[in-house]
Design a protein around this motif. Sequence first.
Motif, PDB file in Angstrom:
ATOM      1  N   TYR A   1       0.770  15.230   1.962  1.00 34.74           N
ATOM      2  CA  TYR A   1       1.896  14.114   2.069  1.00 34.74           C
ATOM      3  C   TYR A   1       2.085  13.624   3.355  1.00 34.74           C
ATOM      4  O   TYR A   1       1.496  14.330   4.440  1.00 34.74           O
ATOM      5  CB  TYR A   1       3.219  14.767   1.423  1.00 34.74           C
ATOM      6  CG  TYR A   1       3.510  15.747   2.479  1.00 34.74           C
ATOM      7  CD1 TYR A   1       4.682  15.679   3.287  1.00 34.74           C
ATOM      8  CD2 TYR A   1       3.266  17.262   2.192  1.00 34.74           C
ATOM      9  CE1 TYR A   1       5.196  16.831   3.914  1.00 34.74           C
ATOM     10  CE2 TYR A   1       3.706  18.193   2.975  1.00 34.74           C
ATOM     11  CZ  TYR A   1       4.809  18.099   3.706  1.00 34.74           C
ATOM     12  OH  TYR A   1       5.159  18.941   4.491  1.00 34.74           O
ATOM     13  N   LEU A   2       2.871  12.387   3.606  1.00 36.82           N
ATOM     14  CA  LEU A   2       3.022  11.889   4.914  1.00 36.82           C
ATOM     15  C   LEU A   2       4.429  12.073   5.184  1.00 36.82           C
ATOM     16  O   LEU A   2       5.248  12.006   4.422  1.00 36.82           O
ATOM     17  CB  LEU A   2       2.833  10.347   4.796  1.00 36.82           C
ATOM     18  CG  LEU A   2       1.273  10.170   4.787  1.00 36.82           C
ATOM     19  CD1 LEU A   2       1.124   8.464   4.777  1.00 36.82           C
ATOM     20  CD2 LEU A   2       0.569  10.631   5.688  1.00 36.82           C
ATOM     21  N   THR A   3       4.624  12.424   6.514  1.00 39.01           N
ATOM     22  CA  THR A   3       6.039  12.334   7.011  1.00 39.01           C
ATOM     23  C   THR A   3       6.185  11.246   8.141  1.00 39.01           C
ATOM     24  O   THR A   3       5.358  10.977   8.798  1.00 39.01           O
ATOM     25  CB  THR A   3       6.477  13.715   7.691  1.00 39.01           C
ATOM     26  OG1 THR A   3       5.417  14.126   8.806  1.00 39.01           O
ATOM     27  CG2 THR A   3       6.236  14.751   6.631  1.00 39.01           C
TER      28      THR A   3
ATOM     29  N   GLY B   1       6.214   1.460  18.481  1.00 41.71           N
ATOM     30  CA  GLY B   1       6.173   2.623  19.258  1.00 41.71           C
ATOM     31  C   GLY B   1       7.499   3.690  19.166  1.00 41.71           C
ATOM     32  O   GLY B   1       7.530   4.861  19.573  1.00 41.71           O
ATOM     33  N   GLU B   2       8.548   3.289  18.062  1.00 45.03           N
ATOM     34  CA  GLU B   2       9.452   4.055  17.944  1.00 45.03           C
ATOM     35  C   GLU B   2       9.362   5.048  16.387  1.00 45.03           C
ATOM     36  O   GLU B   2      10.208   5.594  15.968  1.00 45.03           O
ATOM     37  CB  GLU B   2      10.777   3.386  17.858  1.00 45.03           C
ATOM     38  CG  GLU B   2      11.115   2.909  19.321  1.00 45.03           C
ATOM     39  CD  GLU B   2      12.454   2.379  19.199  1.00 45.03           C
ATOM     40  OE1 GLU B   2      13.197   2.317  18.241  1.00 45.03           O
ATOM     41  OE2 GLU B   2      12.914   1.818  20.443  1.00 45.03           O
ATOM     42  N   SER B   3       8.226   4.831  15.899  1.00 45.61           N
ATOM     43  CA  SER B   3       7.950   5.527  14.650  1.00 45.61           C
ATOM     44  C   SER B   3       6.344   5.803  14.422  1.00 45.61           C
ATOM     45  O   SER B   3       5.294   5.110  14.992  1.00 45.61           O
ATOM     46  CB  SER B   3       8.246   4.514  13.388  1.00 45.61           C
ATOM     47  OG  SER B   3       7.284   3.238  13.377  1.00 45.61           O
ATOM     48  N   ARG B   4       6.290   7.259  14.073  1.00 48.10           N
ATOM     49  CA  ARG B   4       4.759   7.629  13.918  1.00 48.10           C
ATOM     50  C   ARG B   4       4.921   8.319  12.466  1.00 48.10           C
ATOM     51  O   ARG B   4       5.865   8.760  11.977  1.00 48.10           O
ATOM     52  CB  ARG B   4       4.519   8.624  14.961  1.00 48.10           C
ATOM     53  CG  ARG B   4       4.615   7.926  16.466  1.00 48.10           C
ATOM     54  CD  ARG B   4       3.820   8.881  17.395  1.00 48.10           C
ATOM     55  NE  ARG B   4       4.682  10.087  17.492  1.00 48.10           N
ATOM     56  CZ  ARG B   4       4.324  11.350  18.123  1.00 48.10           C
ATOM     57  NH1 ARG B   4       3.346  11.210  18.839  1.00 48.10           N
ATOM     58  NH2 ARG B   4       5.075  12.212  18.417  1.00 48.10           N
TER      59      ARG B   4
ATOM     60  N   PRO C   1       4.301   2.841   3.654  1.00 44.69           N
ATOM     61  CA  PRO C   1       4.393   2.953   5.123  1.00 44.69           C
ATOM     62  C   PRO C   1       4.333   1.747   5.920  1.00 44.69           C
ATOM     63  O   PRO C   1       5.007   1.677   6.911  1.00 44.69           O
ATOM     64  CB  PRO C   1       3.205   4.009   5.447  1.00 44.69           C
ATOM     65  CG  PRO C   1       2.845   4.575   4.311  1.00 44.69           C
ATOM     66  CD  PRO C   1       3.105   3.444   3.170  1.00 44.69           C
ATOM     67  N   ALA C   2       3.462   0.984   5.380  1.00 39.57           N
ATOM     68  CA  ALA C   2       3.406  -0.399   6.414  1.00 39.57           C
ATOM     69  C   ALA C   2       4.661  -1.235   6.528  1.00 39.57           C
ATOM     70  O   ALA C   2       5.161  -1.882   7.404  1.00 39.57           O
ATOM     71  CB  ALA C   2       2.397  -1.248   5.776  1.00 39.57           C
ATOM     72  N   GLU C   3       5.401  -1.116   5.251  1.00 38.89           N
ATOM     73  CA  GLU C   3       6.740  -1.813   5.115  1.00 38.89           C
ATOM     74  C   GLU C   3       7.848  -0.936   5.981  1.00 38.89           C
ATOM     75  O   GLU C   3       8.724  -1.597   6.590  1.00 38.89           O
ATOM     76  CB  GLU C   3       7.221  -2.088   3.822  1.00 38.89           C
ATOM     77  CG  GLU C   3       8.633  -2.757   3.397  1.00 38.89           C
ATOM     78  CD  GLU C   3       8.874  -3.027   2.036  1.00 38.89           C
ATOM     79  OE1 GLU C   3       9.917  -3.668   1.767  1.00 38.89           O
ATOM     80  OE2 GLU C   3       7.971  -2.467   1.346  1.00 38.89           O
ATOM     81  N   LEU C   4       7.756   0.422   5.815  1.00 37.83           N
ATOM     82  CA  LEU C   4       8.703   1.042   6.545  1.00 37.83           C
ATOM     83  C   LEU C   4       8.331   0.801   8.153  1.00 37.83           C
ATOM     84  O   LEU C   4       9.484   0.963   8.976  1.00 37.83           O
ATOM     85  CB  LEU C   4       8.631   2.599   6.345  1.00 37.83           C
ATOM     86  CG  LEU C   4       8.888   2.990   4.668  1.00 37.83           C
ATOM     87  CD1 LEU C   4       8.603   4.372   4.498  1.00 37.83           C
ATOM     88  CD2 LEU C   4      10.512   2.571   4.783  1.00 37.83           C
TER      89      LEU C   4
ATOM     90  N   THR D   1       0.923  -1.182  -0.060  1.00 38.72           N
ATOM     91  CA  THR D   1       0.015   0.027   0.118  1.00 38.72           C
ATOM     92  C   THR D   1       1.019   1.230   0.124  1.00 38.72           C
ATOM     93  O   THR D   1       1.742   1.244   0.897  1.00 38.72           O
ATOM     94  CB  THR D   1      -0.938  -0.018   1.369  1.00 38.72           C
ATOM     95  OG1 THR D   1      -1.800  -1.230   1.154  1.00 38.72           O
ATOM     96  CG2 THR D   1      -2.003   1.042   1.152  1.00 38.72           C
ATOM     97  N   THR D   2       0.744   2.015  -1.099  1.00 35.92           N
ATOM     98  CA  THR D   2       1.447   3.515  -1.216  1.00 35.92           C
ATOM     99  C   THR D   2       1.014   4.494  -0.466  1.00 35.92           C
ATOM    100  O   THR D   2      -0.121   4.285   0.223  1.00 35.92           O
ATOM    101  CB  THR D   2       1.772   3.929  -2.496  1.00 35.92           C
ATOM    102  OG1 THR D   2       0.205   3.952  -2.962  1.00 35.92           O
ATOM    103  CG2 THR D   2       1.996   2.676  -3.306  1.00 35.92           C
ATOM    104  N   THR D   3       1.785   5.610  -0.293  1.00 33.83           N
ATOM    105  CA  THR D   3       1.267   6.735   0.627  1.00 33.83           C
ATOM    106  C   THR D   3       0.218   7.393  -0.066  1.00 33.83           C
ATOM    107  O   THR D   3      -0.684   7.972   0.623  1.00 33.83           O
ATOM    108  CB  THR D   3       2.675   7.550   0.721  1.00 33.83           C
ATOM    109  OG1 THR D   3       3.698   7.067   1.429  1.00 33.83           O
ATOM    110  CG2 THR D   3       2.295   8.820   1.467  1.00 33.83           C
TER     111      THR D   3
END
Length: 337
Positions: free
Chosen positions: A130-132, A167-170, A157-160, A106-108
Amino acid sequence: MLKHVHTSSSSVRSNCSTPVHTPHHHHGTIRSLSLSREDTLSINSTMSFGSLSPDNTLSSRSSSYTSLNDSSLSMPSPVVKVPVKIYARCLRADIEYKTLPACNSTTTRQLITQLLSKFKMKHRDPNLFYLTMEVYVRRPGCTPVRSQLVLDDDACPAELQSCHPRGESRFFLQMRKGGLLKVYDSCLHTGSQYKSLLISSRTTTDELVQLLLTCSNVCNEPVTRFSIYEVNDRLGTERKLHPDDYPLMVTSHWDNDQQGHMRLVMHRNPDPVPMVRRKLPWAPKPRPSRKLPPTPDSPSRPPSVIHLLPKPPSDIASSFRSEMDTAMSTYDNYFYI
């Protein structure tokens, strides 16, 4: 003196429970030994294992391995979806975050479109957002360092998210700068005059048409049926925008004097005219073929046989040659100045 007694192996295999007399030199007597049940089972199991050939065992194992491989190839791999939390306070002040299911492919851009549809914001341009990704980098004995990454439209985003501990990425939804654009779309509805949309400078003409169709609830019309024109009311001219043009960049080049009589109008493309093959006036008309009746002496010929014309008589040919000779002699008598 020892006496040798010969015992056959067939007697041992046939009845292992009967006592077997073995020679033992002790006061000239022979002691009897009996085999226990454990020995019987061990002999039987050894004989049963020895009856199988190694070729049959290997072939059965290879066939079972091949069947497992075939079954694993035929079964499709299931698509695993994981929850992705996106903080979207830029949409509305009362929205903190929204959790969306997403797979590794799934893309951004797909997540942004899905997020706008969840909040019923179909009039918003997806190119404005856009997403950060906010990542915390931990070092031993140091304070965690926070870094923010801007994701492309084709990032996953799911792969990242799976590459970092929980809990260390948002993920945060951000908004780009855009501009207000007025487009006259009376071709969609007679009661509608124009629509004012906030779009991005990266939005193309086709994306603008798709956004207008979505706002007007026109879902059965393709984008290729419509075009955007730049109309000059003072000069009475119009220019069709290319599908890859950027309408906001086009309007930014208008001068202050042109702002009053320049506008963008949406038109429906005319239906394509079917091509009709034109008949050439000088094309020879096909002559109908004459079919001669078959004579009783000669059999009937098929229609594909070409009939040759008879030769002219000798007197006609000789007169034609004499006329040609006269004409050529007259032609040689002319003088050219």
